[in-house]
Design a protein around this motif. Sequence first.
Motif, short mmCIF file in Angstrom:
data_model
loop_
_atom_site.label_atom_id
_atom_site.label_comp_id
_atom_site.label_asym_id
_atom_site.label_seq_id
_atom_site.Cartn_x
_atom_site.Cartn_y
_atom_site.Cartn_z
N LEU A 171 108.12 20.01 21.94
CA LEU A 171 108.85 18.82 21.49
C LEU A 171 110.17 19.19 20.81
CD1 LEU A 171 105.84 16.70 20.15
CD2 LEU A 171 107.11 16.36 22.27
N MET A 172 110.20 20.35 20.16
CA MET A 172 111.43 20.80 19.50
C MET A 172 112.46 21.34 20.51
SD MET A 172 109.70 22.67 16.22
CE MET A 172 111.22 23.41 15.63
N LYS A 173 111.98 21.69 21.71
CA LYS A 173 112.87 22.33 22.69
C LYS A 173 113.27 21.39 23.84
CE LYS A 173 111.06 27.07 22.20
NZ LYS A 173 112.28 27.90 22.21
N LEU A 174 112.94 20.10 23.73
CA LEU A 174 113.13 19.20 24.86
C LEU A 174 114.57 19.19 25.40
CD1 LEU A 174 110.94 16.11 23.89
CD2 LEU A 174 110.52 17.76 25.72
N ARG A 175 115.56 19.36 24.50
CA ARG A 175 116.96 19.32 24.94
C ARG A 175 117.47 20.67 25.42
NH1 ARG A 175 119.07 14.43 23.52
NH2 ARG A 175 117.96 13.29 21.89
N ASP A 176 116.64 21.70 25.32
CA ASP A 176 117.05 23.04 25.78
C ASP A 176 117.08 23.08 27.31
OD1 ASP A 176 116.92 23.58 23.12
OD2 ASP A 176 115.39 25.18 23.26
N THR A 222 117.52 20.12 31.65
CA THR A 222 116.87 20.34 30.36
C THR A 222 115.35 20.26 30.57
OG1 THR A 222 116.80 18.00 29.76
CG2 THR A 222 118.79 19.24 29.12
N ILE A 223 114.61 20.74 29.57
CA ILE A 223 113.14 20.65 29.64
C ILE A 223 112.72 19.19 29.76
CG2 ILE A 223 111.04 20.97 28.27
CD1 ILE A 223 112.26 23.60 27.25
N GLN A 224 113.39 18.31 29.00
CA GLN A 224 113.05 16.88 29.03
C GLN A 224 113.25 16.29 30.43
OE1 GLN A 224 115.32 14.40 26.30
NE2 GLN A 224 113.48 13.18 25.94
N GLU A 225 114.34 16.66 31.08
CA GLU A 225 114.60 16.15 32.44
C GLU A 225 113.56 16.66 33.44
OE1 GLU A 225 119.48 15.68 32.12
OE2 GLU A 225 118.58 17.61 32.70
N LEU A 251 101.92 22.64 32.49
CA LEU A 251 102.53 23.71 33.27
C LEU A 251 103.74 24.30 32.55
CD1 LEU A 251 102.25 22.16 36.85
CD2 LEU A 251 101.09 24.25 36.07
N VAL A 252 104.60 23.43 32.04
CA VAL A 252 105.81 23.91 31.36
C VAL A 252 105.43 24.70 30.10
CG1 VAL A 252 107.91 23.20 30.13
CG2 VAL A 252 107.32 22.14 32.31
N ARG A 253 104.47 24.19 29.36
CA ARG A 253 104.03 24.93 28.16
C ARG A 253 103.47 26.29 28.55
NH1 ARG A 253 99.97 21.10 25.33
NH2 ARG A 253 99.25 23.10 24.54
N HIS A 254 102.75 26.34 29.66
CA HIS A 254 102.20 27.62 30.14
C HIS A 254 103.33 28.58 30.52
CE1 HIS A 254 99.84 30.56 32.30
NE2 HIS A 254 100.49 30.29 33.42
N TYR A 255 104.33 28.10 31.25
CA TYR A 255 105.44 28.98 31.65
C TYR A 255 106.15 29.56 30.43
CZ TYR A 255 105.11 26.20 36.01
OH TYR A 255 104.67 25.55 37.12
N LEU A 256 106.37 28.70 29.44
CA LEU A 256 107.15 29.12 28.26
C LEU A 256 106.28 29.72 27.17
CD1 LEU A 256 109.51 25.98 28.05
CD2 LEU A 256 110.02 28.21 29.06
N GLN A 257 104.93 29.64 27.36
CA GLN A 257 103.98 30.16 26.36
C GLN A 257 104.25 29.59 24.97
OE1 GLN A 257 101.09 32.45 26.94
NE2 GLN A 257 101.54 31.28 28.78
#
Length: 289
Positions: A44-49, A6-9, A31-37
């Motif tokens: 924060l809403m997508k942490l479990r995705d 998951t994104i959180q992991e 970095l993660v925010r940049h990859y996912l734009q």
Amino acid sequence: MQQQMTIQEALRWASSFLSERDLELPVGEWLVRHYLQINRSELLMKLRDPIEDELVLRLKEDLLRHAEGVPVQHIIGYEEFFGRRFLVNENVLIPRPETEELIVAVNKLKKLLFQDEEIELVDVGSGSGAICITLQLEDPTMRVRAIDISGEALEVAKENAKRLKAAVGFYNGDLLLPLIEEQVKVDIVVSNPPYIPLTDSESLAVHVREHEPHLALFGGEDGLDLYRRFMEELPLVMKEKGIVAFEVGVGQAETVRDMLAKTFPKAETEIKIDINGKERMVFAYGKMK
């Protein structure tokens, strides 16, 4: 079959990697925010995705590069400054949050001295264009010029001005010489010049020492060379009433204020503290002649 992270992991792993190496923990999130734009709220809403395996691999590779000294801003290609995205590379300094305070202070002084008059401003050593572009966009009554000795830096600044739709005139030249040669007078001079003493070079973080342009970092043995040259050139470009606004290094504020007070004895001089409690900005304003 191995379950997708998951994104959180992924962020937890990144934080652990950065923490072990005494690096800034938010780098993994940037970095993660940049990859996912996506912005922080969306993250924060997508942490479990789940996060794609190829992005986890990219995150690991980019964090290794960062651990070897590459600034995260060079990896993603930009830095946020005053709510806007500025392109950066190895030819320009990465804009710092403290410099945002210089923008706020200049805007306040401009309103105090000139209200809504149209004025001429020059940013000397413009680098990425963060200062000159932000000042022009925040107050379109300013007619803004920018000077840099580095042609490569000017290319970055011009691209940022174009992307952000800022009306800035760019000059390739050394300090204030382009204005002196054209006999141009201005109301405001702003500069965040190179001010790190050469003797401090070894103590700089590797991200700065090996990846940011030395031309924009070092100001001679004591870091004050550029300020000394400014004192010779400023009287040739300032109008009768004006503002000089400098960013300075640690321990330099009093010396630079004394220089300005001698150069402009009729002007007010002032030192301002930054968000970290350091004497970071020095101003001369009012009667310049």
